[in-house]
Design a protein around this motif. Structure first.
Motif, PDB file in Angstrom:
ATOM      1  N   SER A   1       8.910   8.175  -8.205  1.00  0.00           N
ATOM      2  CA  SER A   1       9.177   8.227  -6.771  1.00  0.00           C
ATOM      3  C   SER A   1      10.318   7.279  -6.407  1.00  0.00           C
ATOM      4  O   SER A   1      10.407   6.166  -6.923  1.00  0.00           O
ATOM      5  CB  SER A   1       7.914   7.826  -5.992  1.00  0.00           C
ATOM      6  N   LYS A   2      11.197   7.726  -5.513  1.00  0.00           N
ATOM      7  CA  LYS A   2      12.247   6.851  -4.986  1.00  0.00           C
ATOM      8  C   LYS A   2      12.044   6.642  -3.482  1.00  0.00           C
ATOM      9  O   LYS A   2      12.998   6.522  -2.726  1.00  0.00           O
ATOM     10  CB  LYS A   2      13.629   7.424  -5.274  1.00  0.00           C
ATOM     11  N   ALA A   3      10.763   6.560  -3.099  1.00  0.00           N
ATOM     12  CA  ALA A   3      10.406   6.383  -1.692  1.00  0.00           C
ATOM     13  C   ALA A   3      10.085   4.932  -1.357  1.00  0.00           C
ATOM     14  O   ALA A   3       9.472   4.654  -0.323  1.00  0.00           O
ATOM     15  CB  ALA A   3       9.221   7.276  -1.328  1.00  0.00           C
ATOM     16  N   GLY A   4      10.503   4.012  -2.210  1.00  0.00           N
ATOM     17  CA  GLY A   4      10.230   2.607  -1.937  1.00  0.00           C
ATOM     18  C   GLY A   4      10.834   2.141  -0.623  1.00  0.00           C
ATOM     19  O   GLY A   4      10.238   1.329   0.094  1.00  0.00           O
TER      20      GLY A   4
ATOM     21  N   ALA B   1       0.835  -1.210   0.000  1.00  0.00           N
ATOM     22  CA  ALA B   1       0.000   0.000   0.000  1.00  0.00           C
ATOM     23  C   ALA B   1       0.867   1.257   0.000  1.00  0.00           C
ATOM     24  O   ALA B   1       0.592   2.222  -0.728  1.00  0.00           O
ATOM     25  CB  ALA B   1      -0.916  -0.008   1.224  1.00  0.00           C
ATOM     26  N   GLY B   2       1.935   1.248   0.789  1.00  0.00           N
ATOM     27  CA  GLY B   2       2.810   2.414   0.855  1.00  0.00           C
ATOM     28  C   GLY B   2       3.508   2.686  -0.464  1.00  0.00           C
ATOM     29  O   GLY B   2       3.637   3.845  -0.889  1.00  0.00           O
ATOM     30  N   ALA B   3       3.976   1.627  -1.111  1.00  0.00           N
ATOM     31  CA  ALA B   3       4.647   1.791  -2.401  1.00  0.00           C
ATOM     32  C   ALA B   3       3.688   2.329  -3.456  1.00  0.00           C
ATOM     33  O   ALA B   3       4.048   3.190  -4.266  1.00  0.00           O
ATOM     34  CB  ALA B   3       5.233   0.460  -2.848  1.00  0.00           C
ATOM     35  N   ARG B   4       2.470   1.844  -3.431  1.00  0.00           N
ATOM     36  CA  ARG B   4       1.474   2.324  -4.400  1.00  0.00           C
ATOM     37  C   ARG B   4       1.161   3.805  -4.189  1.00  0.00           C
ATOM     38  O   ARG B   4       1.140   4.590  -5.144  1.00  0.00           O
ATOM     39  CB  ARG B   4       0.184   1.507  -4.286  1.00  0.00           C
TER      40      ARG B   4
END
Length: 363
Positions: free
Chosen positions: A52-55, A26-29
Protein backbone atom coordinates in the motif's frame (compact mmCIF):
# COMPACT_ATOMS: atom_id res chain seq x y z
CA UNK A 1 4.54 32.77 24.90
CA UNK A 2 7.24 30.36 26.06
CA UNK A 3 5.63 30.28 29.51
CA UNK A 4 2.30 29.33 27.92
CA UNK A 5 4.03 26.64 25.92
CA UNK A 6 5.37 25.08 29.12
CA UNK A 7 2.13 25.35 31.13
CA UNK A 8 -1.51 25.34 30.04
CA UNK A 9 -0.99 24.93 26.32
CA UNK A 10 1.36 21.99 26.74
CA UNK A 11 -1.38 19.55 27.79
CA UNK A 12 -3.61 20.39 24.81
CA UNK A 13 -0.65 20.20 22.42
CA UNK A 14 0.41 16.84 23.88
CA UNK A 15 -3.10 15.40 23.57
CA UNK A 16 -3.31 16.66 19.99
CA UNK A 17 0.03 15.06 19.10
CA UNK A 18 -0.99 11.81 20.80
CA UNK A 19 -4.26 11.79 18.87
CA UNK A 20 -2.37 12.34 15.60
CA UNK A 21 -0.04 9.46 16.41
CA UNK A 22 -2.82 7.03 17.31
CA UNK A 23 -4.97 7.84 14.26
CA UNK A 24 -2.03 7.65 11.84
CA UNK A 25 -0.80 4.42 13.43
CA UNK A 26 -4.22 2.77 13.12
CA UNK A 27 -4.78 4.14 9.62
CA UNK A 28 -1.39 2.98 8.38
CA UNK A 29 -1.96 -0.49 9.78
CA UNK A 30 -5.40 -0.82 8.18
CA UNK A 31 -4.17 0.48 4.82
CA UNK A 32 -1.17 -1.87 4.92
CA UNK A 33 -3.34 -4.92 5.66
CA UNK A 34 -5.95 -3.98 3.04
CA UNK A 35 -3.28 -3.12 0.41
CA UNK A 36 -5.18 0.14 -0.18
CA UNK A 37 -3.76 2.11 -3.15
CA UNK A 38 -1.54 -0.83 -4.11
CA UNK A 39 1.95 -0.27 -5.48
CA UNK A 40 2.63 -3.25 -7.75
CA UNK A 41 6.39 -3.89 -8.11
CA UNK A 42 8.00 -4.00 -11.52
CA UNK A 43 11.52 -4.54 -12.83
CA UNK A 44 12.55 -1.09 -11.61
CA UNK A 45 11.08 -1.32 -8.09
CA UNK A 46 13.08 -1.70 -4.91
CA UNK A 47 10.31 -3.76 -3.29
CA UNK A 48 9.15 -7.25 -4.27
CA UNK A 49 5.55 -7.50 -3.07
CA UNK A 50 2.37 -5.50 -3.55
CA UNK A 51 2.44 -2.73 -0.94
CA UNK A 52 0.00 0.00 0.00
CA UNK A 53 1.15 3.56 -0.75
CA UNK A 54 -1.64 5.13 1.31
CA UNK A 55 0.60 6.19 4.17
CA UNK A 56 0.11 9.84 3.24
CA UNK A 57 -3.65 9.42 3.60
CA UNK A 58 -3.18 8.08 7.14
CA UNK A 59 -0.73 10.87 8.01
CA UNK A 60 -2.82 13.79 6.79
CA UNK A 61 -6.15 12.44 8.04
CA UNK A 62 -4.57 12.23 11.49
CA UNK A 63 -2.95 15.65 11.14
CA UNK A 64 -6.20 17.35 10.09
CA UNK A 65 -8.21 15.86 12.95
CA UNK A 66 -5.48 16.74 15.46
CA UNK A 67 -5.28 20.36 14.27
CA UNK A 68 -9.07 20.74 14.50
CA UNK A 69 -9.07 19.41 18.06
CA UNK A 70 -6.20 21.61 19.26
CA UNK A 71 -7.63 24.73 17.58
CA UNK A 72 -11.06 24.10 19.11
CA UNK A 73 -9.66 23.87 22.65
CA UNK A 74 -6.72 26.26 22.48
CA UNK A 75 -7.28 28.77 19.67
CA UNK A 76 -3.56 28.64 18.82
CA UNK A 77 -2.30 32.08 17.99
CA UNK A 78 -3.02 33.47 14.54
CA UNK A 79 -5.41 30.75 13.40
CA UNK A 80 -6.01 32.50 10.06
CA UNK A 81 -2.35 32.41 9.02
CA UNK A 82 -2.03 28.81 10.12
CA UNK A 83 -5.25 27.84 8.35
CA UNK A 84 -4.10 29.26 5.01
CA UNK A 85 -0.86 27.27 5.14
CA UNK A 86 -2.85 24.23 6.24
CA UNK A 87 -5.27 24.48 3.31
CA UNK A 88 -2.44 24.67 0.79
CA UNK A 89 -0.69 21.78 2.55
CA UNK A 90 -3.81 19.66 2.04
CA UNK A 91 -3.89 20.73 -1.62
CA UNK A 92 -0.27 19.60 -2.00
CA UNK A 93 -1.22 16.32 -0.35
CA UNK A 94 -4.16 16.01 -2.74
CA UNK A 95 -1.86 16.56 -5.72
CA UNK A 96 0.40 13.75 -4.58
CA UNK A 97 -2.54 11.50 -3.76
CA UNK A 98 -3.86 12.03 -7.29
CA UNK A 99 -0.52 10.85 -8.61
CA UNK A 100 -0.68 7.80 -6.36
CA UNK A 101 -4.13 6.98 -7.68
CA UNK A 102 -3.93 7.95 -11.36
CA UNK A 103 -0.17 8.25 -12.07
CA UNK A 104 0.03 11.82 -13.31
CA UNK A 105 2.72 12.62 -15.83
CA UNK A 106 5.72 14.69 -14.76
CA UNK A 107 4.46 17.85 -16.46
CA UNK A 108 1.06 17.71 -14.73
CA UNK A 109 2.72 17.24 -11.35
CA UNK A 110 5.07 20.15 -11.97
CA UNK A 111 2.22 22.45 -13.01
CA UNK A 112 0.32 21.48 -9.86
CA UNK A 113 3.34 22.18 -7.67
CA UNK A 114 3.92 25.48 -9.44
CA UNK A 115 0.32 26.65 -8.98
CA UNK A 116 0.29 25.80 -5.26
CA UNK A 117 3.62 27.57 -4.74
CA UNK A 118 2.40 30.63 -6.66
CA UNK A 119 -0.76 30.86 -4.55
CA UNK A 120 1.37 30.69 -1.41
CA UNK A 121 3.79 33.34 -2.65
CA UNK A 122 1.05 35.77 -3.70
CA UNK A 123 -1.41 35.18 -0.85
CA UNK A 124 0.63 34.24 2.23
CA UNK A 125 4.35 35.00 2.33
CA UNK A 126 7.46 35.57 0.24
CA UNK A 127 11.20 35.39 0.73
CA UNK A 128 11.72 39.13 0.48
CA UNK A 129 15.21 39.22 2.02
CA UNK A 130 18.00 36.74 1.30
CA UNK A 131 21.18 36.59 3.40
CA UNK A 132 24.26 36.17 1.21
CA UNK A 133 27.83 35.42 2.34
CA UNK A 134 30.13 38.47 2.55
CA UNK A 135 27.21 40.67 1.45
CA UNK A 136 24.56 40.43 4.15
CA UNK A 137 20.81 40.79 3.74
CA UNK A 138 19.82 41.48 0.14
CA UNK A 139 16.34 42.73 -0.71
CA UNK A 140 14.93 40.61 -3.54
CA UNK A 141 12.30 43.06 -4.76
CA UNK A 142 10.68 41.69 -7.95
CA UNK A 143 12.59 38.42 -7.53
CA UNK A 144 10.86 37.61 -4.22
CA UNK A 145 8.06 35.59 -5.79
CA UNK A 146 10.28 33.60 -8.22
CA UNK A 147 12.74 32.74 -5.43
CA UNK A 148 9.90 31.68 -3.12
CA UNK A 149 8.32 29.49 -5.78
CA UNK A 150 11.70 27.99 -6.70
CA UNK A 151 12.38 27.07 -3.05
CA UNK A 152 8.98 25.44 -2.53
CA UNK A 153 8.88 23.48 -5.80
CA UNK A 154 12.52 22.42 -5.46
CA UNK A 155 12.05 21.18 -1.89
CA UNK A 156 8.88 19.28 -2.79
CA UNK A 157 10.80 17.42 -5.48
CA UNK A 158 13.90 16.89 -3.34
CA UNK A 159 11.86 15.35 -0.53
CA UNK A 160 10.11 13.12 -3.06
CA UNK A 161 13.46 12.04 -4.55
CA UNK A 162 14.64 11.03 -1.10
CA UNK A 163 11.57 8.93 -0.28
CA UNK A 164 13.12 5.72 -1.52
CA UNK A 165 14.14 3.70 1.54
CA UNK A 166 12.04 2.41 4.41
CA UNK A 167 11.95 4.98 7.20
CA UNK A 168 14.23 7.48 5.43
CA UNK A 169 11.92 10.39 4.59
CA UNK A 170 9.70 9.70 7.60
CA UNK A 171 12.58 9.60 10.09
CA UNK A 172 14.22 12.75 8.76
CA UNK A 173 10.84 14.50 8.62
CA UNK A 174 10.12 13.67 12.27
CA UNK A 175 13.46 15.05 13.46
CA UNK A 176 13.26 18.21 11.36
CA UNK A 177 9.66 19.00 12.28
CA UNK A 178 10.27 18.46 16.01
CA UNK A 179 13.26 20.81 16.02
CA UNK A 180 11.31 23.40 14.02
CA UNK A 181 8.32 23.09 16.41
CA UNK A 182 10.43 23.72 19.51
CA UNK A 183 12.30 26.69 18.04
CA UNK A 184 9.25 28.41 16.56
CA UNK A 185 7.30 27.89 19.81
CA UNK A 186 10.08 29.61 21.74
CA UNK A 187 9.79 32.75 19.60
CA UNK A 188 5.99 32.90 19.66
CA UNK A 189 4.85 31.04 16.55
CA UNK A 190 2.37 28.76 18.28
CA UNK A 191 0.25 28.16 15.16
CA UNK A 192 3.24 26.73 13.28
CA UNK A 193 4.56 24.88 16.32
CA UNK A 194 1.27 23.05 16.86
CA UNK A 195 0.99 22.10 13.20
CA UNK A 196 4.60 20.90 13.02
CA UNK A 197 4.29 18.92 16.25
CA UNK A 198 1.05 17.26 15.12
CA UNK A 199 2.54 16.43 11.72
CA UNK A 200 5.66 14.89 13.27
CA UNK A 201 3.46 12.78 15.56
CA UNK A 202 1.34 11.62 12.60
CA UNK A 203 4.49 10.69 10.67
CA UNK A 204 5.69 8.77 13.73
CA UNK A 205 2.47 6.73 13.70
CA UNK A 206 3.14 5.87 10.05
CA UNK A 207 6.87 5.36 10.65
CA UNK A 208 6.33 2.26 12.75
CA UNK A 209 4.78 0.40 9.81
CA UNK A 210 7.01 1.89 7.13
CA UNK A 211 10.26 1.09 8.94
CA UNK A 212 9.00 -2.40 9.68
CA UNK A 213 10.01 -4.11 6.43
CA UNK A 214 8.22 -1.51 4.33
CA UNK A 215 4.70 -2.66 5.21
CA UNK A 216 3.35 0.61 3.79
CA UNK A 217 4.74 3.59 1.82
CA UNK A 218 3.84 7.26 2.32
CA UNK A 219 3.43 7.66 -1.46
CA UNK A 220 3.53 10.97 -3.29
CA UNK A 221 0.60 12.16 -1.20
CA UNK A 222 2.68 11.92 1.95
CA UNK A 223 5.93 13.26 0.54
CA UNK A 224 4.33 16.19 -1.31
CA UNK A 225 2.22 17.29 1.64
CA UNK A 226 5.03 17.01 4.19
CA UNK A 227 7.53 18.77 1.96
CA UNK A 228 5.17 21.63 1.14
CA UNK A 229 4.38 22.25 4.80
CA UNK A 230 8.08 22.30 5.72
CA UNK A 231 9.01 24.66 2.87
CA UNK A 232 6.01 26.94 3.36
CA UNK A 233 6.35 27.11 7.16
CA UNK A 234 10.01 28.07 6.76
CA UNK A 235 9.04 31.07 4.63
CA UNK A 236 5.96 32.10 6.59
CA UNK A 237 7.65 31.78 9.98
CA UNK A 238 10.64 33.67 8.65
CA UNK A 239 8.43 36.57 7.65
CA UNK A 240 6.15 36.60 10.70
CA UNK A 241 8.65 35.83 13.46
CA UNK A 242 11.98 36.83 11.91
CA UNK A 243 13.27 33.26 11.94
CA UNK A 244 16.29 33.00 9.64
CA UNK A 245 15.34 31.67 6.21
CA UNK A 246 18.52 29.57 6.43
CA UNK A 247 17.27 27.64 9.46
CA UNK A 248 15.05 25.02 7.81
CA UNK A 249 17.32 24.42 4.77
CA UNK A 250 20.21 23.75 7.16
CA UNK A 251 18.14 21.23 9.12
CA UNK A 252 17.33 19.34 5.92
CA UNK A 253 20.76 19.87 4.35
CA UNK A 254 21.47 16.09 4.11
CA UNK A 255 18.51 15.76 1.73
CA UNK A 256 19.29 18.96 -0.18
CA UNK A 257 22.97 18.05 -0.48
CA UNK A 258 22.21 14.51 -1.68
CA UNK A 259 19.93 15.80 -4.45
CA UNK A 260 22.33 18.59 -5.44
CA UNK A 261 25.45 16.44 -5.66
CA UNK A 262 23.58 13.70 -7.52
CA UNK A 263 22.27 16.10 -10.16
CA UNK A 264 25.68 17.77 -10.44
CA UNK A 265 27.38 14.40 -10.86
CA UNK A 266 25.00 13.47 -13.66
CA UNK A 267 25.41 16.83 -15.39
CA UNK A 268 29.19 16.52 -15.32
CA UNK A 269 28.84 13.16 -17.07
CA UNK A 270 26.44 14.75 -19.59
CA UNK A 271 23.52 12.60 -18.52
CA UNK A 272 19.95 13.88 -18.62
CA UNK A 273 18.87 14.80 -15.12
CA UNK A 274 15.23 14.04 -15.95
CA UNK A 275 15.98 10.37 -16.70
CA UNK A 276 15.13 7.81 -14.03
CA UNK A 277 18.18 6.63 -12.11
CA UNK A 278 19.46 5.12 -8.87
CA UNK A 279 22.43 7.36 -8.18
CA UNK A 280 21.39 9.26 -5.08
CA UNK A 281 23.86 8.66 -2.27
CA UNK A 282 21.31 6.72 -0.25
CA UNK A 283 20.55 4.55 -3.29
CA UNK A 284 24.24 3.77 -3.73
CA UNK A 285 24.32 2.63 -0.11
CA UNK A 286 21.29 0.38 -0.71
CA UNK A 287 22.84 -1.06 -3.87
CA UNK A 288 26.09 -1.75 -2.07
CA UNK A 289 24.33 -3.92 0.50
CA UNK A 290 23.16 -1.60 3.28
CA UNK A 291 19.76 -2.48 4.73
CA UNK A 292 16.97 0.08 4.48
CA UNK A 293 16.94 0.52 8.26
CA UNK A 294 20.67 1.22 8.37
CA UNK A 295 20.39 3.85 5.63
CA UNK A 296 17.47 5.53 7.42
CA UNK A 297 19.31 5.64 10.75
CA UNK A 298 22.42 7.03 9.02
CA UNK A 299 20.47 9.91 7.43
CA UNK A 300 18.60 10.57 10.67
CA UNK A 301 21.95 10.89 12.45
CA UNK A 302 23.18 13.33 9.80
CA UNK A 303 19.95 15.33 10.14
CA UNK A 304 20.33 15.44 13.93
CA UNK A 305 23.80 16.94 13.41
CA UNK A 306 22.63 19.55 10.91
CA UNK A 307 19.61 20.37 13.10
CA UNK A 308 21.96 20.99 16.03
CA UNK A 309 24.09 23.17 13.75
CA UNK A 310 20.95 25.08 12.69
CA UNK A 311 20.04 25.82 16.31
CA UNK A 312 23.60 26.94 17.06
CA UNK A 313 23.54 29.11 13.93
CA UNK A 314 20.58 31.10 15.30
CA UNK A 315 22.66 32.17 18.31
CA UNK A 316 25.45 33.56 16.13
CA UNK A 317 25.84 36.94 14.44
CA UNK A 318 24.65 37.04 10.82
CA UNK A 319 28.18 37.30 9.45
CA UNK A 320 29.11 33.95 11.00
CA UNK A 321 26.04 31.96 9.99
CA UNK A 322 27.38 31.05 6.57
CA UNK A 323 30.49 29.65 8.28
CA UNK A 324 28.25 27.12 10.05
CA UNK A 325 26.56 26.22 6.76
CA UNK A 326 29.94 25.94 5.05
CA UNK A 327 31.18 23.58 7.76
CA UNK A 328 28.08 21.41 7.36
CA UNK A 329 28.55 21.30 3.58
CA UNK A 330 32.21 20.27 3.98
CA UNK A 331 31.20 17.51 6.39
CA UNK A 332 28.57 16.18 3.98
CA UNK A 333 31.06 16.45 1.12
CA UNK A 334 33.46 14.20 3.01
CA UNK A 335 30.64 11.76 3.68
CA UNK A 336 29.73 11.76 -0.02
CA UNK A 337 33.33 11.04 -1.05
CA UNK A 338 33.44 8.08 1.32
CA UNK A 339 30.14 6.76 -0.03
CA UNK A 340 31.29 7.09 -3.64
CA UNK A 341 34.58 5.37 -2.88
CA UNK A 342 33.13 2.47 -0.93
CA UNK A 343 30.07 1.84 -3.09
CA UNK A 344 32.00 2.14 -6.36
CA UNK A 345 34.39 -0.49 -5.07
CA UNK A 346 31.61 -2.86 -4.01
CA UNK A 347 29.46 -2.30 -7.10
CA UNK A 348 32.13 -2.25 -9.79
CA UNK A 349 32.27 -6.00 -10.02
CA UNK A 350 28.53 -6.55 -9.79
CA UNK A 351 26.61 -3.93 -11.78
CA UNK A 352 26.87 -0.82 -13.89
CA UNK A 353 26.84 2.34 -11.80
CA UNK A 354 24.00 3.99 -13.73
CA UNK A 355 21.68 1.63 -15.61
CA UNK A 356 19.41 3.87 -17.69
CA UNK A 357 16.21 2.05 -16.80
CA UNK A 358 16.65 2.21 -13.02
CA UNK A 359 14.45 4.40 -10.88
CA UNK A 360 14.28 5.22 -7.22
CA UNK A 361 12.09 2.92 -5.16
CA UNK A 362 8.63 4.13 -4.32
CA UNK A 363 9.01 3.28 -0.66
Amino acid sequence: MMVEFLTGDALVWFVGALLAYLIANAGARLAAEAKFLPDVPNHRSSHRKVTSKAGGLAIFSAWFISILMVTAFDGVGDAVAGARVGILTLLAFGLGLSDDRWRLNAFSKFVGQLLIALVFAFAIAQIDMLPLPFVGEVELGPFAIPVTVLWIVAFMNIFNFMDGANGLAAGVGIIGLCVFAVVIAMIGGSEYAVAALALSAAILGFFRWNMRRGAIFMGDGGSQGIAFFIAAAAVSAGQSYELSILFVPLIFLPFIFDAAITLTHRLLRRQRITDAHREHLYQLLLRSGWRHERVAVFYCALTALTAAAAVIMLTMPSMWRWAVIGGAVILLGCVALLIYRETWRSLSGRENMSPPEDVAGSD
